[in-house]
Design a protein around this motif. Structure first.
Motif, PDB file in Angstrom:
ATOM      1  N   ASP A   1       0.841  -1.200   0.000  1.00  0.00           N
ATOM      2  CA  ASP A   1       0.000   0.000   0.000  1.00  0.00           C
ATOM      3  C   ASP A   1       0.878   1.253   0.000  1.00  0.00           C
ATOM      4  N   GLY A   2       0.260   2.390  -0.192  1.00  0.00           N
ATOM      5  CA  GLY A   2       0.985   3.654  -0.128  1.00  0.00           C
ATOM      6  C   GLY A   2       1.665   3.858   1.211  1.00  0.00           C
ATOM      7  N   ASP A   3       2.474   4.912   1.283  1.00  0.00           N
ATOM      8  CA  ASP A   3       3.343   5.109   2.447  1.00  0.00           C
ATOM      9  C   ASP A   3       2.736   5.976   3.543  1.00  0.00           C
ATOM     10  N   GLY A   4       1.445   6.329   3.419  1.00  0.00           N
ATOM     11  CA  GLY A   4       0.815   7.195   4.401  1.00  0.00           C
ATOM     12  C   GLY A   4       0.779   8.644   3.969  1.00  0.00           C
TER      13      GLY A   4
ATOM     14  N   GLU B   1       0.045   5.696  -3.380  1.00  0.00           N
ATOM     15  CA  GLU B   1       0.367   4.890  -4.548  1.00  0.00           C
ATOM     16  C   GLU B   1       1.130   3.650  -4.104  1.00  0.00           C
ATOM     17  N   PRO B   2       0.828   2.483  -4.705  1.00  0.00           N
ATOM     18  CA  PRO B   2       1.539   1.249  -4.325  1.00  0.00           C
ATOM     19  C   PRO B   2       3.031   1.368  -4.602  1.00  0.00           C
ATOM     20  N   VAL B   3       3.808   0.668  -3.811  1.00  0.00           N
ATOM     21  CA  VAL B   3       5.258   0.626  -4.001  1.00  0.00           C
ATOM     22  C   VAL B   3       5.692  -0.836  -4.077  1.00  0.00           C
ATOM     23  N   THR B   4       6.741  -1.087  -4.832  1.00  0.00           N
ATOM     24  CA  THR B   4       7.158  -2.455  -5.142  1.00  0.00           C
ATOM     25  C   THR B   4       8.295  -2.919  -4.240  1.00  0.00           C
ATOM     26  N   LEU B   5       8.145  -4.141  -3.734  1.00  0.00           N
ATOM     27  CA  LEU B   5       9.199  -4.792  -2.955  1.00  0.00           C
ATOM     28  C   LEU B   5       9.687  -5.990  -3.767  1.00  0.00           C
TER      29      LEU B   5
ATOM     30  N   THR C   1      -4.245  -3.838   2.152  1.00  0.00           N
ATOM     31  CA  THR C   1      -5.613  -3.563   1.722  1.00  0.00           C
ATOM     32  C   THR C   1      -5.755  -3.715   0.210  1.00  0.00           C
ATOM     33  N   ARG C   2      -4.642  -3.721  -0.509  1.00  0.00           N
ATOM     34  CA  ARG C   2      -4.689  -3.784  -1.972  1.00  0.00           C
ATOM     35  C   ARG C   2      -4.166  -5.117  -2.511  1.00  0.00           C
ATOM     36  N   SER C   3      -3.003  -5.508  -2.096  1.00  0.00           N
ATOM     37  CA  SER C   3      -2.391  -6.738  -2.590  1.00  0.00           C
ATOM     38  C   SER C   3      -2.862  -7.919  -1.746  1.00  0.00           C
TER      39      SER C   3
END
Length: 581
Positions: free
Chosen positions: A241-244, A248-252, A465-467
């Motif tokens: 999820d976004g960083d607060g 926007e989603p971020v990739t690990l 909440t998204r992935s």
């Protein structure tokens, strides 16, 4: 040459020291987070700052202790006296997020330093703008609470009162925090006593010989275990999820490379550091992945410096697993928790019989505070909520557990309602939250808290909440996390995974955690197992039909309808495969 039996006795003697330290810390702590949830860890280091034993309760803290002690003690060791102690929580000196405060104590015998006792405990409050030490909107470390860069806080086994008073003035519920700091001190004192007894019994030379042999023995066993894995490069990635701050989603990204008896853990490709608190230190990234790798290569192996020698961890600078100086890290544990899932996903092809579907994949930091209407005193509380474990080759995923490195215990309703002005209105498994599979994933948890007769601050610093937690080998994904204010009412409000909400009197906050991903094709699941889950209300009859192809009528399996439904679903899957070919 050290006798194998004597070495094993010595190994367990060391482990008994850290276990007694851990019990001491737990039983003398004041906060529920430590005395009940056991969010703490203890470890021993020798005089050469090698990690020689750890307490297995909360493996995530070991990553920081292994980093912090060797990195910072050299600045102090020439000036240390018996009974001294150093407090530190600075993420940029090898620690993790600020609530995890470490106490390091030199251990003396015959006026010489023979080692170090260290422990880390998660303090329910460390100051900062929101109760509980998990601000969701911080853009720099300074906004997350009190930074302790390494201070000489203890002399002759007593805290310097000026230092401790300074710390306590900057946190909420200082009386409770004082009790937890004292518990940390008591744990290290036990470590000194027991480690000195070990030297008195064996002599320093013999202890050092045993330590050298134990660490080398551990390294040999770990290298042999790594060699059993197929050589290769194994990668996996996921979106968080976004960083607060930025929604926007971020990739690990994680790549594991097995080369003979060595393994590298590489985060190259991971997103750049975040503006908000979704960043973690290299120590956290190391801890999250290593805790799961340990499970793959042998849980019975000793955990010490020898264990880590065959591994290389790569955390590129400027990414969210190695942010630049003073970036916020309050939500950092969410990243290594997901990285643990990526280990199981990356190794799925290498060791398919040993891996699992994705777990809940989040720590689920929850904190709340306000003024207790029962006595007008301020209160603050922190907890994490369990979720589903991934399905396995021969077993379903466990329901309602803390996964991977987390290993913290449940917060009982009775203690929570006695200590805090809240009612736990619902605390239950979430039906249909599992990922369907031949072996289904575990179920997530719903925990609804009513804050009666007062306004409160309610903070979330979590994810998922998204992935969705993925399934493997044909298993389905699980339900993601969801968070609400006043669920099921006209005033229902969806809460972001990183948010702080001001609750009105009698508002209800609902935390709903993910299930675990499934393992294998759900159409291969034994219909009687599906029926059992329906009768237990873990799976609805509708989901049994739609995903498992099992038709249940009047609490029994309709064999003919089930055969027909499974044929239909297999035909649909075959057509979809043909279309994608």
């Amino acid at each position: 040459m050290v006798d194998t039996g004597d070495l094993e006795i010595f190994r367990h003697s060391l482990k008994s020291v850290v276990e007694e330290m851990g019990v001491t810390l737990q039983r003398t702590a004041y906060s529920t987070n430590i005395k009940i949830r056991r969010d703490h860890t203890c470890a021993l280091f020798d005089a050469d700052l090698r990690h020689i034993a750890q307490h297995d309760i909360a493996p995530q803290h070991i990553g920081s202790l292994v980093s912090v002690v060797p990195r910072n003690v050299p600045d102090w060791e020439d000036d240390l006296e018996p009974g001294d102690g150093i407090l530190i929580n600075d993420p940029y000196k090898g620690a993790v997020h600020l609530p995890d405060v470490m106490l390091i104590s030199p251990l003396f015998h015959d006026d010489e330093i023979i080692g170090y006792a260290a422990n880390s405990a998660h303090h329910v409050d460390i100051g900062g703008g929101t109760p509980g030490g998990i601000p969701n909107d911080s853009t720099e470390l300074y906004g997350e609470g009190l930074i302790i860069p390494g201070v000489h806080a203890v002399e002759d086994w007593e805290y310097d009162e000026d230092t401790l008073s300074f710390i306590l003035r900057n946190v909420r519920e200082p009386k409770m925090r004082r009790g937890d700091y004292q518990a940390q001190l008591g744990a290290n004192r036990i470590g000194e006593q027991r480690f000195a007894e070990l030297h008195e019994e064996n002599g320093r030379e013999r202890v050092e010989t045993y330590l050298d042999e134990l660490l080398d023995y551990t390294e040999r066993r770990v290298r042999a275990a790594i060699e059993e894995l197929p050589d290769g490069e194994y990668s996996a990635s996921d979106e968080m999820d976004g960083d607060g701050i930025v929604d926007e989603p971020v990739t690990l990204v994680l790549t594991l490379t097995v080369d003979g008896d060595e393994m590298s853990i590489d985060f190259t490709g991971t997103a750049a550091e975040n503006e908000g608190p979704l960043n973690c230190t290299p120590a956290m990234a190391f801890a999250g992945t290593m805790a799961v790798i340990m499970a793959f290569i042998g849980e019975d192996l000793p955990k010490n410096d020898g264990f880590y020698r065959p591994f290389e961890t790569i955390t590129p600078e400027g990414t969210m697993v190695n942010p630049s100086y003073n970036r916020p890290v309050a939500g950092g544990w969410e990243i290594p928790m997901r990285a643990g899932d990526l280990v199981t996903k990356a190794l799925a092809d290498a060791v398919p019989e040993q891996t699992i579907g994705a777990t809940k994949g989040m720590v689920c930091n929850v904190a709340y505070g306000g003024t207790d209407p029962r006595d007008d005193d301020d209160y603050v509380y922190y907890e994490t909520v369990a979720g589903g474990y991934g399905g396995r080759l021969e077993k379903d995923g466990m329901d309602a557990v803390q996964t991977h490195f987390q290993n913290t215990a449940n917060s009982p309703i009775e203690e929570l309602e006695d200590e805090l002005p809240v009612y736990v209105r619902r605390y239950e498994l979430i039906q249909d939250s599992e990922g369907a599979g031949r072996q289904r994933g575990g179920l997530g948890v719903r925990r609804d808290l009513q804050f009666y007769d007062h306004e409160a601050s309610f903070s979330l610093l979590t994810d998922r909440t998204r992935s969705k937690p993925w399934g493997i080998f044909g298993g389905h994904s699980a339900r993601p996390s969801r968070f609400y204010r006043n669920p099921g009412t006209a005033d229902e409000e969806v809460l972001a995974s990183k948010s702080t909400t001001k609750l009105d009197a009698d508002d209800v906050a609902s935390v709903q955690t993910p299930g675990g991903g499934g393992y294998g094709d759900p159409l291969e699941r034994d219909p009687t197992d599906v029926l059992d889950d329906v009768l237990d209300e873990k799976v609805s009859p509708e989901k049994a039909r739609e995903e498992y192809g099992v038709v249940i009528e009047d609490e029994s399996i309709d064999e003919e309808a089930t055969a027909e439904r499974r044929r239909e679903l297999r035909d649909v899957a075959a057509n979809r495969t043909g279309e994608n070919a």
